[in-house]
Design an enzyme around this catalytic site. Structure first.
Site, short mmCIF file in Angstrom:
data_model
loop_
_atom_site.label_atom_id
_atom_site.label_comp_id
_atom_site.label_asym_id
_atom_site.label_seq_id
_atom_site.Cartn_x
_atom_site.Cartn_y
_atom_site.Cartn_z
N GLU A 49 -11.56 -24.32 8.51
CA GLU A 49 -11.47 -25.28 7.27
C GLU A 49 -10.91 -26.60 7.60
O GLU A 49 -11.35 -27.54 6.88
CB GLU A 49 -10.41 -24.74 6.34
CG GLU A 49 -10.76 -23.34 5.87
CD GLU A 49 -11.85 -23.20 4.94
OE1 GLU A 49 -12.13 -24.34 4.25
OE2 GLU A 49 -12.78 -22.33 5.07
N ASP B 230 -18.38 -23.69 12.03
CA ASP B 230 -18.20 -22.32 12.79
C ASP B 230 -18.16 -22.81 14.45
O ASP B 230 -17.13 -22.17 15.17
CB ASP B 230 -19.45 -21.56 12.48
CG ASP B 230 -19.42 -20.67 11.24
OD1 ASP B 230 -18.35 -20.80 10.70
OD2 ASP B 230 -20.51 -20.23 10.86
#
Length: 732
Positions: free
Chosen positions: A582, A638
């Site tokens: 995030e 990721d």
């Protein structure tokens, strides 16, 4: 791994102890070495004392070594939370698969046919809310807690809902002037009916109106007018043949609703068919979002007066004023319109219907309201809706929706209307001060690792690195729940206007009006706080660009992703990688073409292409696909998120000894870190993956792991193995 390193050092330490003993025993003065007869007893005694002292020192040193070994080496965590997690990992993984070639199956091989990890956690959280709502308590009269519990119990009282039948809904229809289907219809003013539908029932049959941030000033609220939300799939998403079948199924559904409400079958068929015709024509007026954006017509500022000229069939001022009370509106009030052409055509259609078929227009609006309110009605309406959903999913080749228990529906509706109350109850039980403190420490470690990493990115110049570090330092984090949601005195005030009626439908309608008023009021605050996009029991974290705040709800920071009693490897690998992911969304703009003019764009472009080629090279299960133009930003987050979490965990290990491991897994702390990361991604691939901004689950595991050299090192992967490629990409 730490325990092994410690045992290798032990022989050297003991060798040094032996050396100390030898030097000590040789210390004596020249006089003491002379053969003095009278000194022999004293010399013997001294030798005995020296030997005892040496043995004592050796014993103490051995105890110290043992103590250090026990505290520095990874000890098995035998607590109930660790044993539960161990069992979860054993049940979901398939350790017969080679981790270096298919780590997804190694971690998730037995969990492929179940819901994904996030869905399972979301269900656990709803179960917790259910237990909270079903415990008998004595609450303060009129409090948010009392009303929330009463609403939940009313929702669960299916006997009372069945007994009420269609009576409460018929009363609503009469208040709106009735309709021809039932034989009783009063020709009321069209805009009066529309105003009531919008303000009292939250139903918008021809367009959608809501408060949202101003395009040029995110903290300034503005009324926005957009295309309506249709109850059937949009035509441009379907083939023509399927589109016709979809509308036939929807016509059958509307006929059922009209019949359940006592309508004459022939009249029901006639009015339902014309309602379908109206919907079909509205469909024809729609323009895709991409087209409107390309033409610069997605955000058009107009006044209410100007909108009245463009779409005169609607009394915009009175309808919007009633809907957004207590806002004070005037004809010069500015609005944001997202599809002006649609509104013009919609207005012409309404004018045509008002001239020739006013009663059919009324029936169309009433049928739409019945569809909206059907979740609050008896089982006949529920069954009709279930059959329609099943047919639509078959026609659009979607998997069937699993049946949901009644309690889950009631928990969700209670959460919608009483979110602050349920937030406080959920956080009190599931995210206490010690858990929040541990989560904040984890976040701080992740944030510090990101700042360190930003200093070494080859495609950023020094100025951009400093800017990026400042942006991370200024970031706000909201953990667990918003402060606003945890203030019971505010919750009590907010629910004063809710009147729970004698029927469940009446209670729902009172809650709908109260919720709309609260939303409007929150936008009108002089210094509004960040409005959470998720509930505290949800499992989705997010970053808000406009408020520069990152949100991690309490529902996400639960087992099996996080617990203060877990081995640190688990928390860093699971929750830590999510946090880092995030945080990287702060910089998504830099990765877009032309998003970082001061960067080394050649190096950045090379990293882009490298990452795309890297993901494209992985084999996928049959019938699984992804769109790399959609998934690139998430893939980058990721890969970078895993690297940042690993960096933070490695630093933590250097500073804090005493790591634990999960028993019976035969995995080192570092291996548990990677296993915990993969566990987060466990889910069954879906045909919808091709339209998702996230890659399919296999890629979300294999892409980042193969980009991380430490994974290959700790799992001893041979050079050239799928997850130990000869070359790697570095973007973050």
């Amino acid at each position: 791994m730490e325990g092994g390193d410690q045992s290798e050092e032990e022989p050297r330490e003991r060798s040094q102890a032996g050396g100390m003993g030898t030097l000590w025993s040789q210390e004596s003065t020249p006089e003491e070495r002379l053969p003095v007869e009278g000194s022999r007893p004293w010399a013997v005694a001294r030798r005995v004392l020296t030997a005892i002292l040496i043995l004592g020192l050796l014993l103490c040193f051995s105890v110290l070594l043992f103590y250090n070994f026990q505290n520095c080496g990874p000890r098995p965590c035998e607590t109930s939370v660790c044993l539960d997690l161990r069992d979860h990992y054993l049940a979901s993984g398939n350790t017969s698969v080679a981790p270096c070639t298919d780590f997804f199956s190694f971690a998730c091989g037995r969990a492929k046919e179940t819901n994904n990890s996030f869905q399972e956690l979301a269900t656990k959280n709803k179960n917790r809310l259910r237990r909270i709502l079903e415990v008998q308590n004595s609450w303060h009269p009129g409090s948010g807690e009392e009303k929330a519990f009463q609403f939940y119990n009313s929702c669960m009282d299916t006997l009372a809902i069945e007994a009420a039948g269609t009576g409460p809904l018929r009363q609503v229809i009469e208040e709106l002037g009735g309709w021809r289907i039932s034989g009783k219809w009063t020709s009321l003013n069209f805009n009066r009916t529309l105003r009531l539908l919008m303000s009292q029932y939250g139903h918008f049959p021809f367009f959608r109106a809501y408060l949202g941030p101003h395009p040029a000033s995110p903290h300034t609220p503005v009324i926005q007018i957009d295309q309506p939300e249709f109850d059937v799939p949009l035509k441009q998403d379907q083939e023509q043949k399927i589109y016709a079948q979809i509308f036939r199924e929807y016509l059958t559904y509307l006929n059922q609703l009209g019949t359940l409400l006592g309508g004459d079958p022939s009249k029901v068929q006639e009015h339902s068919s014309l309602s379908i015709s109206i919907t079909s024509r509205l469909f024809q007026f729609l323009r895709p979002l991409e087209q409107r954006r390309a033409q610069g017509k997605l955000f058009q500022m107009v006044t209410i007066d100007q909108l009245k000229e463009m779409a005169p069939a609607i009394d915009w001022l009175s309808c919007l004023q009633a809907t957004f009370t207590p806002m004070s509106l005037s004809p010069s009030q500015s609005l944001v319109v997202h599809d002006v052409e649609y509104l013009k055509n919609m207005s012409q259609l309404v004018e045509e219907m008002l001239l020739k078929q006013r009663d059919f227009l009324q029936s169309h609006m009433i049928l739409g309201l019945v569809v909206t309110l059907s979740p609050a009605l008896d089982s006949q309406f529920q069954e009709a809706r279930r059959k329609l959903s099943q047919k639509l999913r078959e026609l659009t080749e979607q998997p069937p929706m699993p049946a949901r228990p009644r309690w889950m529906k009631c928990v969700e509706e209670t959460g919608t209307f009483f979110e602050p109350t349920l937030a406080a109850l959920f956080v009190r039980e599931a995210f206490g001060p010690s858990t929040r403190s541990a989560a904040m420490k984890l976040f701080t470690a992740i944030r510090d690792a990101l700042i360190t990493r930003l200093r070494n990115l080859p495609w950023m110049n020094e100025e951009t690195q400093n800017m990026a570090q400042d942006k991370v330092a200024q970031l706000q984090v909201e953990m667990g729940a918003s402060e606003w949601a945890l203030k019971p005195e505010l919750a009590r005030q907010e629910y004063n206007d809710i009147q729970l009626g004698s029927s469940f439908l009446q209670s729902v309608l009172s809650c709908v009006r109260s919720l709309r008023a609260r939303i409007v009021q929150s936008f009108l605050q002089p210094h509004p706080q960040h409005r959470w996009k998720v509930s505290p029991w949800d499992v989705n974290a997010y970053y808000s660009v406009s408020d520069h705040v990152v949100v991690f709800p309490a529902g996400l920071l639960q087992p099996p992703f996080f617990h203060p009693g877990y081995p640190r490897a688990v928390n860093f690998g699971a929750a830590g990688s999510i946090m880092a992911h995030e945080l990287l969304h702060i910089f998504y703009q830099l990765l877009l073409p032309g998003g970082c003019l001061a960067c080394d764009n050649h190096a950045l472009q090379e990293a882009h292409l490298c990452l795309k080629r890297h993901y494209a090279a992985f084999p996928l299960p049959s019938r699984t696909s992804f769109n790399d133009s959609l998934t690139f930003l998430e893939n980058a987050a990721d890969v970078g998120g895993l690297a940042i979490a690993l960096q933070a965990y490695s630093k933590r290990l250097l500073r804090h000894h005493g790591e634990t491991v999960l028993p019976s897994l035969d995995l080192s702390p570092q291996q548990i870190f990677f296993r915990s990361y993969a566990q987060v991604m466990c889910r069954k691939p879906s045909p919808q993956d091709s339209h998702d901004t996230h890659s399919p689950p296999h890629l979300r595991v294999h892409g980042p792991l193969s980009s991380t050299p430490a994974f290959a090192r700790y799992f001893r992967c041979a050079r050239g193995a799928l997850l130990n490629p000869s070359s790697r990409c570095q973007l973050w």
